[in-house]
Enzyme design. Sequence first.
Site, mmCIF file in Angstrom:
data_model
loop_
_atom_site.group_PDB
_atom_site.id
_atom_site.type_symbol
_atom_site.label_atom_id
_atom_site.label_comp_id
_atom_site.label_asym_id
_atom_site.label_seq_id
_atom_site.Cartn_x
_atom_site.Cartn_y
_atom_site.Cartn_z
ATOM 1 N N ASP A 26 3.832 11.184 -0.634
ATOM 2 C CA ASP A 26 2.964 12.204 -1.221
ATOM 3 C C ASP A 26 3.631 13.580 -1.200
ATOM 4 O OD1 ASP A 26 1.451 9.962 -0.409
ATOM 5 O OD2 ASP A 26 -0.388 11.122 -0.329
ATOM 6 N N HIS A 61 1.782 16.320 -3.161
ATOM 7 C CA HIS A 61 0.545 17.111 -3.221
ATOM 8 C C HIS A 61 0.734 18.582 -3.597
ATOM 9 C CE1 HIS A 61 -2.707 14.418 -2.288
ATOM 10 N NE2 HIS A 61 -2.050 13.911 -1.243
ATOM 11 N N ASP A 82 0.591 10.738 -5.753
ATOM 12 C CA ASP A 82 -0.069 11.950 -5.249
ATOM 13 C C ASP A 82 0.816 13.182 -5.400
ATOM 14 O OD1 ASP A 82 -2.212 10.355 -4.695
ATOM 15 O OD2 ASP A 82 -2.361 10.892 -2.587
ATOM 16 N N ASP A 119 -3.093 18.100 -6.482
ATOM 17 C CA ASP A 119 -4.257 18.293 -5.598
ATOM 18 C C ASP A 119 -3.822 18.721 -4.193
ATOM 19 O OD1 ASP A 119 -6.139 17.642 -7.544
ATOM 20 O OD2 ASP A 119 -6.180 15.521 -6.994
ATOM 21 N N ARG A 120 -4.695 19.481 -3.560
ATOM 22 C CA ARG A 120 -4.534 19.946 -2.183
ATOM 23 C C ARG A 120 -3.430 20.991 -2.013
ATOM 24 N NH1 ARG A 120 -6.998 16.426 1.440
ATOM 25 N NH2 ARG A 120 -7.086 18.267 2.770
ATOM 26 N N ASN A 149 -3.686 7.597 -5.837
ATOM 27 C CA ASN A 149 -5.121 7.732 -6.106
ATOM 28 C C ASN A 149 -5.482 9.099 -6.676
ATOM 29 O OD1 ASN A 149 -4.499 8.609 -3.298
ATOM 30 N ND2 ASN A 149 -6.674 9.149 -3.242
ATOM 31 N N HIS A 150 -4.593 10.100 -6.554
ATOM 32 C CA HIS A 150 -4.870 11.420 -7.130
ATOM 33 C C HIS A 150 -4.407 11.531 -8.579
ATOM 34 C CE1 HIS A 150 -6.446 13.863 -3.733
ATOM 35 N NE2 HIS A 150 -5.942 12.842 -3.051
ATOM 36 N N HIS A 185 1.350 2.793 -3.511
ATOM 37 C CA HIS A 185 0.794 3.994 -2.897
ATOM 38 C C HIS A 185 -0.114 3.702 -1.706
ATOM 39 C CE1 HIS A 185 -0.467 8.132 -2.544
ATOM 40 N NE2 HIS A 185 -1.720 7.723 -2.504
ATOM 41 N N ARG A 194 -13.522 4.529 2.616
ATOM 42 C CA ARG A 194 -13.192 5.215 1.361
ATOM 43 C C ARG A 194 -14.145 4.852 0.225
ATOM 44 N NH1 ARG A 194 -8.252 7.957 1.532
ATOM 45 N NH2 ARG A 194 -6.696 7.208 3.044
ATOM 46 N N HIS A 249 -0.120 7.629 0.981
ATOM 47 C CA HIS A 249 -1.581 7.715 0.930
ATOM 48 C C HIS A 249 -2.249 8.430 2.094
ATOM 49 C CE1 HIS A 249 -5.461 6.726 -0.653
ATOM 50 N NE2 HIS A 249 -5.710 5.685 0.110
#
Length: 419
Positions: free
Chosen positions: A119, A121, A148, A151-152, A180-181, A232, A304, A331
Site C-alpha cells: 500500500d 495510500h 491501495d 485515500d488516507r 480495496n481502495h 491485495h 469488514r 491491505h
Amino acid sequence: MANTDAVADPKQQPKSQELEAGCCTAEHGVQQVQQAQLPPQRLEPPSLPTSGPSVDFCLALERVMHKATWTGMHATQEALPPQLLQAIVLGVTPILSKEPTMLEIRPGILQHRVTIVGDTHGQFHDLCKLWELYGHPSSERIYIFNGDYVDRGAWGVETLTLLLAWKWLLPNYVYLIRGNHETNMITRIYGFYAEMKAKYGTAAKGLFTHIRRMFAHLPLAALVEGNTLILHGGLFRAPPRKGKGNKRRRSGGALTLGTLDDLRKASKGGQDPDPERSVKNTIASDVVWSDPVNTPGLMPNEARGCGTVFGPDATESFLSSNGVKLIIRSHEGPDARDKRVEENRMPSVDSGYAVDHETPSGRLVTLFSAPDYPQFMAEGERRYNNRAAVLHLTAPDYATPQVESFEADLPRPQVGLLK
C-alpha cells in the site's frame, strides 16, 4: 494520443479554495487541508509525446508534481493540468483492459529482479523516496504494486498518475494490482474524490469518472514464476456452483477454498466488486478485502463486512493444492493490526513486513509500503511512526523474498485540520 476533449478550463478554481482543499475521512469526520509553504512559482508541466510517455516525460512529471506539493493543492493542476491527467488515464486503460484477472509473470528467462510494493495510500513523497532507494522502473527490473494507491493521504492524484504513466511506458515491467481502495464507493468515503474536487474543482467529476472506470480494469493478482502469488487482501472462496436452470446457488454453509484456476476465470469485479449485486463479483471482493487470522478455517470476514478470514490451515491447503510457495498480501497497516480484537491478533507490521502464516508448504506474508501511516489522524490519536518495506524476488525460484525497509520522507508539506 488519448482523446482529451470535454475537460473543464484548467484555470477554473473551486468556489472556496480553503474549504474545498481537503480530504474527508469517514472515521474522524474532519477535513484535512494542505497549506502553502513556498511562495508561488511557475510550474511547467511536461509535454506528453504523441506516442505516449517517455522516460524523460515520467521523470519530469515526477519532479514538477513534487515541486507543486510544496506550493499548495491549487498548484496540482498547474503541474498536472486536467487534460494531461485525462490523457494518461485514457492512454493506459486499454493496456489494463487487455490484462487478465491474474497476471502470470515469467521473469526467469532474463532473470530480472522483481520488486513488490505494498500500500502507498497517496504518500507521493515516500513513493519518490522508494524509487531513489531501489531504482525507477526500467527494462532491467520489474515492479509489482499491490494496490491501495489513493485515500488516507493528500497526494493520491500524484501517486496514481505517476504509476499510470510508468505503466503506459513499460507495460511489461510495471504491474498495478487492484486494492480495496480502487473502487468507486471507497474512494468517495476515504478522501480521494474530495482530494480531486479540491485540486480540480468542476473538472473533478469528469476526471473521476475516467479514473473509476480505469480501476475496473486493474488485475486482481499476479503469479510470479508459478511460485509466488501476489494479491491485495487474501484468500478467496470458490465460486458458487451452477444449480438447476443454470442459476447460481448462494452459499449458505461453510466456505470452500478457491483455486488458482478459479482466480484465472474470475471477473475483475467492475467499479464496485460487490457480491450482493452479482455473485460473479465474489472472488474479486474476497481478494481485495480478506484477512489472515490465527484460528483455523475459512469464514466470512465479519469485521469488514465483506471478504473472508482464513487460518493457517487454509493457507497450507491453498499452497499445497496449487503448487505455490509464497503468498504476498498487503491491505493492513499498523493501525489495522492494532485495532484487531485480542483473539485475532497478528504480528506487527511496524517494520513494513510480517510473516503471518508459516506452513510446511510455504509462507503467507503482509507487505506495507506507506511509512509514518496514516498521514491524516484525528487529534489525540497515537502516531505509529512505522517504517515501510519492499520485497525483492530473484532467480531461480522467485519465492525467497529479500526484505528492505525504509523510513518516511520527512518533513512532508504542512497539513492542517478544519473541523
